[in-house]
Design an enzyme around this catalytic site. Structure first.
Site, PDB file in Angstrom:
ATOM      1  N   ASN A 124      -4.183  -1.934  13.905  1.00  0.00           N
ATOM      2  CA  ASN A 124      -5.330  -1.038  14.127  1.00  0.00           C
ATOM      3  C   ASN A 124      -6.509  -1.705  14.842  1.00  0.00           C
ATOM      4  OD1 ASN A 124      -5.743  -2.450  11.709  1.00  0.00           O
ATOM      5  ND2 ASN A 124      -7.032  -0.843  10.870  1.00  0.00           N
ATOM      6  N   GLY A 197      -2.733  -6.010   6.248  1.00  0.00           N
ATOM      7  CA  GLY A 197      -1.809  -4.897   6.461  1.00  0.00           C
ATOM      8  C   GLY A 197      -1.755  -3.994   5.242  1.00  0.00           C
ATOM      9  N   SER A 198      -0.653  -3.298   5.105  1.00  0.00           N
ATOM     10  CA  SER A 198      -0.552  -2.301   4.039  1.00  0.00           C
ATOM     11  C   SER A 198      -0.303  -2.960   2.676  1.00  0.00           C
ATOM     12  CB  SER A 198       0.597  -1.348   4.356  1.00  0.00           C
ATOM     13  OG  SER A 198       1.802  -2.078   4.425  1.00  0.00           O
ATOM     14  N   GLU A 219      -5.318  -9.032   2.732  1.00  0.00           N
ATOM     15  CA  GLU A 219      -6.339  -8.040   3.099  1.00  0.00           C
ATOM     16  C   GLU A 219      -5.613  -6.715   3.258  1.00  0.00           C
ATOM     17  OE1 GLU A 219      -9.695  -8.381   3.681  1.00  0.00           O
ATOM     18  OE2 GLU A 219      -9.767 -10.513   3.202  1.00  0.00           O
ATOM     19  N   CYS A 253      -9.260   0.393   8.123  1.00  0.00           N
ATOM     20  CA  CYS A 253      -8.939   0.180   6.704  1.00  0.00           C
ATOM     21  C   CYS A 253     -10.062   0.623   5.782  1.00  0.00           C
ATOM     22  CB  CYS A 253      -8.602  -1.286   6.451  1.00  0.00           C
ATOM     23  SG  CYS A 253      -9.924  -2.400   6.958  1.00  0.00           S
ATOM     24  N   GLU A 342      -3.029   6.538   1.611  1.00  0.00           N
ATOM     25  CA  GLU A 342      -4.131   6.242   2.517  1.00  0.00           C
ATOM     26  C   GLU A 342      -3.929   7.088   3.780  1.00  0.00           C
ATOM     27  OE1 GLU A 342      -3.976   2.175   3.748  1.00  0.00           O
ATOM     28  OE2 GLU A 342      -5.857   2.282   4.855  1.00  0.00           O
TER      29      GLU A 342
HETATM   30  P1  NAD Z   1       1.914  -3.226   7.956  1.00  0.00           P
HETATM   31  O1  NAD Z   1       1.771  -3.742   6.567  1.00  0.00           O
HETATM   32  O2  NAD Z   1       3.005  -2.267   8.235  1.00  0.00           O
HETATM   33  O3  NAD Z   1       2.141  -4.454   8.990  1.00  0.00           O
HETATM   34  C1  NAD Z   1       1.291  -5.583   9.041  1.00  0.00           C
HETATM   35  C2  NAD Z   1       2.053  -6.779   9.604  1.00  0.00           C
HETATM   36  O4  NAD Z   1       3.150  -7.079   8.743  1.00  0.00           O
HETATM   37  C3  NAD Z   1       2.639  -6.568  10.998  1.00  0.00           C
HETATM   38  O5  NAD Z   1       2.439  -7.747  11.763  1.00  0.00           O
HETATM   39  C4  NAD Z   1       4.119  -6.334  10.754  1.00  0.00           C
HETATM   40  O6  NAD Z   1       4.940  -6.832  11.785  1.00  0.00           O
HETATM   41  C5  NAD Z   1       4.374  -7.133   9.481  1.00  0.00           C
HETATM   42  N1  NAD Z   1       5.422  -6.523   8.617  1.00  0.00           N
HETATM   43  C6  NAD Z   1       5.694  -5.208   8.476  1.00  0.00           C
HETATM   44  N2  NAD Z   1       6.690  -5.033   7.549  1.00  0.00           N
HETATM   45  C7  NAD Z   1       7.035  -6.265   7.115  1.00  0.00           C
HETATM   46  C8  NAD Z   1       7.981  -6.760   6.167  1.00  0.00           C
HETATM   47  N3  NAD Z   1       8.777  -5.938   5.495  1.00  0.00           N
HETATM   48  N4  NAD Z   1       8.062  -8.099   5.985  1.00  0.00           N
HETATM   49  C9  NAD Z   1       7.257  -8.948   6.653  1.00  0.00           C
HETATM   50  N5  NAD Z   1       6.344  -8.535   7.565  1.00  0.00           N
HETATM   51  C10 NAD Z   1       6.226  -7.222   7.794  1.00  0.00           C
HETATM   52  O7  NAD Z   1       0.485  -2.636   8.324  1.00  0.00           O
HETATM   53  P2  NAD Z   1       0.048  -1.841   9.620  1.00  0.00           P
HETATM   54  O8  NAD Z   1       0.725  -0.505   9.629  1.00  0.00           O
HETATM   55  O9  NAD Z   1       0.188  -2.701  10.814  1.00  0.00           O
HETATM   56  O10 NAD Z   1      -1.524  -1.656   9.334  1.00  0.00           O
HETATM   57  C11 NAD Z   1      -2.049  -0.621   8.570  1.00  0.00           C
HETATM   58  C12 NAD Z   1      -2.410  -1.061   7.177  1.00  0.00           C
HETATM   59  O11 NAD Z   1      -3.216  -2.225   7.204  1.00  0.00           O
HETATM   60  C13 NAD Z   1      -3.246  -0.028   6.439  1.00  0.00           C
HETATM   61  O12 NAD Z   1      -2.785   0.077   5.110  1.00  0.00           O
HETATM   62  C14 NAD Z   1      -4.654  -0.609   6.465  1.00  0.00           C
HETATM   63  O13 NAD Z   1      -5.494  -0.180   5.421  1.00  0.00           O
HETATM   64  C15 NAD Z   1      -4.366  -2.069   6.384  1.00  0.00           C
HETATM   65  N6  NAD Z   1      -5.477  -2.842   6.923  1.00  0.00           N
HETATM   66  C16 NAD Z   1      -6.231  -3.592   6.096  1.00  0.00           C
HETATM   67  C17 NAD Z   1      -7.319  -4.289   6.612  1.00  0.00           C
HETATM   68  C18 NAD Z   1      -8.193  -5.152   5.750  1.00  0.00           C
HETATM   69  O14 NAD Z   1      -8.974  -5.913   6.309  1.00  0.00           O
HETATM   70  N7  NAD Z   1      -8.107  -5.092   4.442  1.00  0.00           N
HETATM   71  C19 NAD Z   1      -7.602  -4.219   7.959  1.00  0.00           C
HETATM   72  C20 NAD Z   1      -6.792  -3.429   8.766  1.00  0.00           C
HETATM   73  C21 NAD Z   1      -5.723  -2.747   8.256  1.00  0.00           C
END
Ligand code: NAD
Length: 468
Positions: A124, A197-198, A219, A253, A342
């Site tokens: 994002n 990430g998520s 995070e 996020c 979310e």
């Molecule tokens: P995601 O968790 O799907 O992916 C994040 C990263 O993890 C990517 O680089 C992806 O390649 C990797 N990944 C995905 N699945 C994996 C697995 N099974 N094993 C290992 N690595 C894996 O998240 P997204 O869809 O890219 O981002 C959206 C989410 O991130 C939302 O939930 C949002 O709230 C959160 N987010 C949090 C913050 C924060 O600062 N707290 C900031 C931005 C986004």
């Protein structure tokens, strides 16, 4: 999408991390000068390539130029300036007192790098969330392996090329790929993992890291509530909430995920919100370049499937432009899809309440959010909400802006995350605060050595007096 290596097994990543670790152990980033040089080089690389970065962000998700510049590049420059200004002080050891039992001697905390840090980023804010933690890791004297999101592939490809062509791999290196690449990187046992990430993937990362006892910062996300009390300045509240929700098309996020509004002002709030949207996007959100696109068709379909029930504003979308109007859904029931996960898009459920306690109860009935917003002119209402709820952070009478402070750590609590960063907290996160005691040898009382001369009761008294 580009593949970092033909072989996605752990072996090449082991070699990479070993090379980084050895570089750090040999003092590659030990001095202030070395760390500053790398950080400044990174800043220059970004500055020299601003146009290309903005273009990649626009190709990936139609990020408006102003948002691409302010929320990605400017955010990073501000962080870099702050780190460079204070790094000398932060790198100093901190003296602590030494009790009588250890005199003559001295004690202090010495920040030391972990070694090779793995940074895993989401799509994002694909630049900011990759580079801002890297600045903290480099400031702490670590080497960095960057794993950008594969979903924003233009930015991924660009950052891969820029970093790997300009930096020694021992200092910073980008590895591209999907979850298999990430899993192989973790199996190569980095010394620290910083994941954004998520919540679902964060849990998987932590489980894999636990196998090797690798420390993590997570995070994560969640549903961030926004309370609008009856005494709020409605015009300002509507403007700031609309801005926080529409920035990056709600794919933030800490975007307000749902509104809890006092029932006396619900109608006025909706009207004020609609006016702001009309004014900001001149009545045409779906063709407006100031509204980002939804990142891909999968997310577009996920979001448009949520639009149902009492839609009191917006509701239209265009699959061609992958844009969705800011959409208010009135009092959805708890089984409504928008209340299940979310949202991460420009859809905003509005739930009315009569007493502030009902709003607090609603917040506390869910997982601990990453951010909580409250709009009110009453300091007792504000204090009550802050006191009686738990969240990663709180922002009163605004949205998002708390993230811009260099002096407020940013991170979640409970299911919204573990650990935090920004400002000095970034340096602390990427430093092991090593406790050191240095002792003199010129006195060495025999009382602690066998054969023991004191009864344990007398020994206890003496010990507590000397150690206190
Ligand atoms: P995601 O968790 O799907 O992916 C994040 C990263 O993890 C990517 O680089 C992806 O390649 C990797 N990944 C995905 N699945 C994996 C697995 N099974 N094993 C290992 N690595 C894996 O998240 P997204 O869809 O890219 O981002 C959206 C989410 O991130 C939302 O939930 C949002 O709230 C959160 N987010 C949090 C913050 C924060 O600062 N707290 C900031 C931005 C986004």
């Amino acid at each position: 999408m580009i593949e970092a290596t033909a072989d996605q097994s752990t072996k090449p990543y082991n070699a990479l991390m070993n090379a980084q670790r050895s570089f750090i152990q040999k003092g590659g980033l030990r001095t202030l000068k070395q760390r500053k040089e790398v950080i400044l080089k990174l800043k220059k690389l970004l500055k020299d390539n601003e146009d290309r970065i903005i273009e990649a962000l626009q190709k990936d998700m139609g990020k408006p130029e102003t948002e691409a510049y302010s929320a990605e590049l400017l955010f990073i420059y501000n962080d870099i300036n702050h780190q460079l200004k204070h790094l000398k002080d932060w790198m100093r050891k901190t003296n602590v007192s030494t009790s009588l039992i250890n005199q003559p001697g001295k004690s202090y905390l010495k920040p030391e790098p972990y070694g090779s840090v793995l940074i895993i980023a989401p799509w994002n804010y694909p630049l900011q969330l990759l580079i801002a933690p890297a600045i903290g890791a480099l400031a702490g004297g670590n080497s960095v392996v960057l794993k950008p999101s594969e979903i924003t592939s233009h930015l991924e490809e660009l950052i891969h090329r820029l970093i790997n062509n300009n930096f020694q791999r021992e200092v910073i290196h980008v590895v591209c790929g999907d979850k298999n690449a990430t899993q192989s990187l973790i199996d190569a046992k980095p010394d620290y993992i910083f994941f954004t990430g998520s919540t679902k993937v964060g849990s998987l990362i932590m489980q894999q890291a636990a196998k090797y006892l690798i420390p993590v910062t997570l995070e994560l996300g969640g549903k961030s509530p926004c309370i609008v009390h009856k005494d709020a300045n409605l015009a300002v509240a509507a403007r700031r909430i609309a801005w926080g929700k529409c920035m990056n098309a709600g794919q933030t996020c800490i975007a307000p995920d749902y509104i809890l509004v006092h029932e006396d002002i619900a109608k006025d709030f909706i009207e004020a919100f609609n006016n702001v949207i009309h004014q900001n996007y001149q009545g045409d959100v779906l063709n407006n370049s100031d509204m980002a696109q939804i990142v891909n068709t999968h997310h577009f379909k996920r979001l448009t499937a949520m639009i149902s029930g009492d839609v009191v504003s917006g509701g239209n979308s265009s699959e061609t432009s992958r844009k969705i109007e800011p959409t208010l859904i009135m009092n959805p029931d708890k089984d409504h899809p928008a209340m299940q996960e979310e949202i991460f898009g420009p859809i905003l459920p509005i739930i009315t309440y009569r007493q502030i306690d009902e709003a607090i109860e609603k917040v506390n009935s869910g997982d601990k959010p990453l951010a909580l917003y409250v709009f009110t002119s009453s300091s007792s209402t504000k204090d009550k909400v802050i006191e009686e709820t738990s969240s990663g952070g709180v922002c009163v009478n605004d949205t998002i802006m708390h993230i811009t402070s260099n002096d407020l750590p940013f991170g979640g609590v409970g299911s919204s995350g573990i650990g935090s960063y920004h400002g000095k907290q970034s340096f602390d996160t990427f430093s092991h605060m090593k406790p050191v005691m240095e002792k003199s040898t010129w006195i060495d009382p025999s009382i602690r050595y066998p054969p023991y001369k004191l009864s344990w009761r007398r020994f206890e008294k003496l010990f507590l007096w000397l150690a206190g």
